[in-house]
Design a protein around this motif. Structure first.
Motif, PDB file in Angstrom:
ATOM      1  N   ASN A  53     -48.094  40.274  69.656  1.00 24.84           N
ATOM      2  CA  ASN A  53     -47.886  41.690  69.721  1.00 24.84           C
ATOM      3  C   ASN A  53     -47.117  42.009  68.190  1.00 24.84           C
ATOM      4  N   TRP A  54     -48.095  43.309  67.714  1.00 27.44           N
ATOM      5  CA  TRP A  54     -47.447  43.309  66.155  1.00 27.44           C
ATOM      6  C   TRP A  54     -46.999  44.945  66.318  1.00 27.44           C
ATOM      7  N   VAL A  55     -45.389  45.387  65.827  1.00 29.58           N
ATOM      8  CA  VAL A  55     -44.778  46.974  65.656  1.00 29.58           C
ATOM      9  C   VAL A  55     -45.216  47.012  64.086  1.00 29.58           C
ATOM     10  N   ARG A  56     -45.935  47.974  64.185  1.00 29.46           N
ATOM     11  CA  ARG A  56     -45.819  48.136  62.267  1.00 29.46           C
ATOM     12  C   ARG A  56     -44.547  49.509  62.233  1.00 29.46           C
ATOM     13  N   MET A  57     -43.859  48.697  60.905  1.00 34.28           N
ATOM     14  CA  MET A  57     -42.513  49.348  60.670  1.00 34.28           C
ATOM     15  C   MET A  57     -43.341  50.656  58.919  1.00 34.28           C
ATOM     16  N   THR A  58     -42.262  51.478  59.569  1.00 28.71           N
ATOM     17  CA  THR A  58     -42.854  52.542  58.359  1.00 28.71           C
ATOM     18  C   THR A  58     -41.163  53.255  57.989  1.00 28.71           C
ATOM     19  N   ASP A  59     -41.311  53.768  56.959  1.00 31.06           N
ATOM     20  CA  ASP A  59     -40.276  54.299  56.726  1.00 31.06           C
ATOM     21  C   ASP A  59     -40.293  56.028  56.457  1.00 31.06           C
ATOM     22  N   ASP A  63     -40.396  59.297  61.568  1.00 28.69           N
ATOM     23  CA  ASP A  63     -41.585  59.009  62.498  1.00 28.69           C
ATOM     24  C   ASP A  63     -40.793  57.776  63.880  1.00 28.69           C
ATOM     25  N   THR A  64     -40.921  58.220  64.614  1.00 33.44           N
ATOM     26  CA  THR A  64     -39.831  57.034  65.585  1.00 33.44           C
ATOM     27  C   THR A  64     -41.103  57.031  66.759  1.00 33.44           C
ATOM     28  N   ILE A  65     -42.359  56.834  66.115  1.00 30.07           N
ATOM     29  CA  ILE A  65     -43.270  56.675  67.644  1.00 30.07           C
ATOM     30  C   ILE A  65     -43.955  54.617  67.303  1.00 30.07           C
ATOM     31  N   VAL A  66     -43.713  54.323  68.470  1.00 33.07           N
ATOM     32  CA  VAL A  66     -43.446  52.752  68.475  1.00 33.07           C
ATOM     33  C   VAL A  66     -44.709  51.857  68.145  1.00 33.07           C
ATOM     34  N   THR A 133     -50.373  55.175  47.243  1.00 30.58           N
ATOM     35  CA  THR A 133     -49.345  54.748  47.449  1.00 30.58           C
ATOM     36  C   THR A 133     -48.772  54.142  48.595  1.00 30.58           C
ATOM     37  N   ASN A 134     -49.535  54.218  49.874  1.00 24.91           N
ATOM     38  CA  ASN A 134     -49.035  53.167  51.363  1.00 24.91           C
ATOM     39  C   ASN A 134     -49.691  51.663  50.434  1.00 24.91           C
ATOM     40  N   LYS A 135     -49.266  51.413  49.883  1.00 26.81           N
ATOM     41  CA  LYS A 135     -49.225  49.810  49.090  1.00 26.81           C
ATOM     42  C   LYS A 135     -49.480  48.694  49.998  1.00 26.81           C
ATOM     43  N   TYR A 136     -48.482  48.446  51.270  1.00 26.60           N
ATOM     44  CA  TYR A 136     -48.341  47.243  52.157  1.00 26.60           C
ATOM     45  C   TYR A 136     -48.321  48.075  53.680  1.00 26.60           C
ATOM     46  N   LEU A 137     -48.796  47.174  54.431  1.00 32.96           N
ATOM     47  CA  LEU A 137     -48.536  47.478  55.708  1.00 32.96           C
ATOM     48  C   LEU A 137     -47.929  45.955  56.737  1.00 32.96           C
ATOM     49  N   PHE A 138     -46.812  46.629  57.241  1.00 35.56           N
ATOM     50  CA  PHE A 138     -45.711  45.264  57.383  1.00 35.56           C
ATOM     51  C   PHE A 138     -45.453  45.642  59.015  1.00 35.56           C
ATOM     52  N   TYR A 139     -46.045  44.617  59.444  1.00 34.29           N
ATOM     53  CA  TYR A 139     -45.639  44.353  60.894  1.00 34.29           C
ATOM     54  C   TYR A 139     -44.181  43.193  61.129  1.00 34.29           C
ATOM     55  N   ALA A 140     -43.582  43.879  61.861  1.00 34.61           N
ATOM     56  CA  ALA A 140     -42.356  42.568  62.941  1.00 34.61           C
ATOM     57  C   ALA A 140     -43.782  42.604  64.287  1.00 34.61           C
ATOM     58  N   VAL A 141     -42.675  41.109  64.749  1.00 36.40           N
ATOM     59  CA  VAL A 141     -43.995  40.997  66.363  1.00 36.40           C
ATOM     60  C   VAL A 141     -43.010  42.119  67.138  1.00 36.40           C
ATOM     61  N   GLU A 142     -43.311  42.360  68.635  1.00 32.44           N
ATOM     62  CA  GLU A 142     -43.154  43.257  69.222  1.00 32.44           C
ATOM     63  C   GLU A 142     -41.112  42.644  69.396  1.00 32.44           C
ATOM     64  N   HIS A 143     -40.246  41.937  69.930  1.00 36.33           N
ATOM     65  CA  HIS A 143     -38.511  42.185  70.090  1.00 36.33           C
ATOM     66  C   HIS A 143     -37.875  42.260  69.415  1.00 36.33           C
ATOM     67  N   ARG A 147     -36.858  47.054  68.280  1.00 37.21           N
ATOM     68  CA  ARG A 147     -35.346  47.501  67.825  1.00 37.21           C
ATOM     69  C   ARG A 147     -34.441  47.094  66.412  1.00 37.21           C
ATOM     70  N   LEU A 148     -35.190  47.012  65.552  1.00 40.11           N
ATOM     71  CA  LEU A 148     -34.918  46.881  64.452  1.00 40.11           C
ATOM     72  C   LEU A 148     -35.436  47.886  63.824  1.00 40.11           C
ATOM     73  N   THR A 149     -34.701  48.840  62.313  1.00 42.79           N
ATOM     74  CA  THR A 149     -35.237  49.785  61.368  1.00 42.79           C
ATOM     75  C   THR A 149     -36.271  48.738  60.212  1.00 42.79           C
ATOM     76  N   TRP A 150     -37.077  49.549  59.746  1.00 45.93           N
ATOM     77  CA  TRP A 150     -38.123  48.704  59.021  1.00 45.93           C
ATOM     78  C   TRP A 150     -36.898  46.890  57.308  1.00 45.93           C
ATOM     79  N   ASP A 151     -35.962  48.148  57.486  1.00 41.19           N
ATOM     80  CA  ASP A 151     -34.957  47.403  56.221  1.00 41.19           C
ATOM     81  C   ASP A 151     -34.260  46.176  57.236  1.00 41.19           C
ATOM     82  N   GLU A 152     -33.608  46.414  58.296  1.00 41.94           N
ATOM     83  CA  GLU A 152     -32.880  45.224  58.962  1.00 41.94           C
ATOM     84  C   GLU A 152     -34.333  44.533  59.462  1.00 41.94           C
ATOM     85  N   ALA A 153     -35.539  44.155  59.512  1.00 40.20           N
ATOM     86  CA  ALA A 153     -36.715  43.514  59.662  1.00 40.20           C
ATOM     87  C   ALA A 153     -37.044  43.123  58.636  1.00 40.20           C
TER      88      ALA A 153
END
Length: 186
Positions: A53-59, A63-66, A133-143, A147-153
């Motif tokens: 399960n992937w969480v889409r990361m955004t900067d 935007d606080t929607i998971v 402008t939106n060149k990348y889609l960045f996803y991190a696994v759910e866990h 819990r992390l922001t895009w830069d921490e991930a």
């Protein structure tokens, strides 16, 4: 003294990441360093694309929607936006290319695999980068993504593979040779 010697030896291997103003800028900087650790293709039988399960990361500020995404082998992406369900379509058109959109031919875009492992997925939009402008889609696994922001991930990706790329055995051999020479000459 020993701590300073070890710090000096390890210094070239420590990557200090500067502060980045955007997710896209940081992805551009880290991709060359981690790309060699990526899965080679999206379509493999045991691909992490379908296993997680992937969480889409955004900067985007505010935007606080998971957004939890689940890629199904049948071509559907199930999306939970803070629990509200939605869906998109996807189709893998080559081992490294995927179409994602409302349907395959309406409001859809072609992406190329930039990075994939068991924890992270980065897709790069195909085409002339000057036209969007939106060149990348960045996803991190759910866990990680929940819990992390895009830069921490992104820092976590670098930390994960920085440790794997460090030639610890080479440093150990050099230290043993230096230690043996010191003992021999004493």
């Amino acid at each position: 003294m020993d701590d300073r010697l070890l710090d000096k030896i390890a210094e070239p291997f420590n990557l200090k990441l500067p502060e980045y103003t955007s997710m896209h800028e940081m992805i551009e900087e880290i991709l060359p360093a981690v790309r060699s650790f990526s899965e080679p293709e999206l379509a493999a039988e045991d691909s992490p694309l379908y296993e997680n399960n992937w969480v889409r990361m955004t900067d985007n500020p505010g935007d606080t929607i998971v957004q939890l995404h689940r890629f199904n082998r049948g071509g559907e992406i199930q999306i939970a936006n803070d629990g509200a369900m939605d869906s998109l379509s996807h189709q893998i058109v080559s081992p490294k290319r995927i179409i994602i959109g409302q349907s395959l031919y309406r409001d859809s875009f072609l992406y190329e695999l930039a990075f994939l492992d068991n924890d992270f997925l980065i897709l790069k939009r195909h085409g002339n980068e000057a036209n969007f402008t939106n060149k990348y889609l960045f996803y991190a696994v759910e866990h990680i993504g929940s819990r992390l922001t895009w830069d921490e991930a992104l820092e976590k990706i670098v930390a994960k593979y920085r440790d794997n790329s460090m030639p610890w055995w080479l440093i150990l051999v050099v230290l043993l040779l230096v230690g043996g020479a010191v003992i021999y000459l004493s």
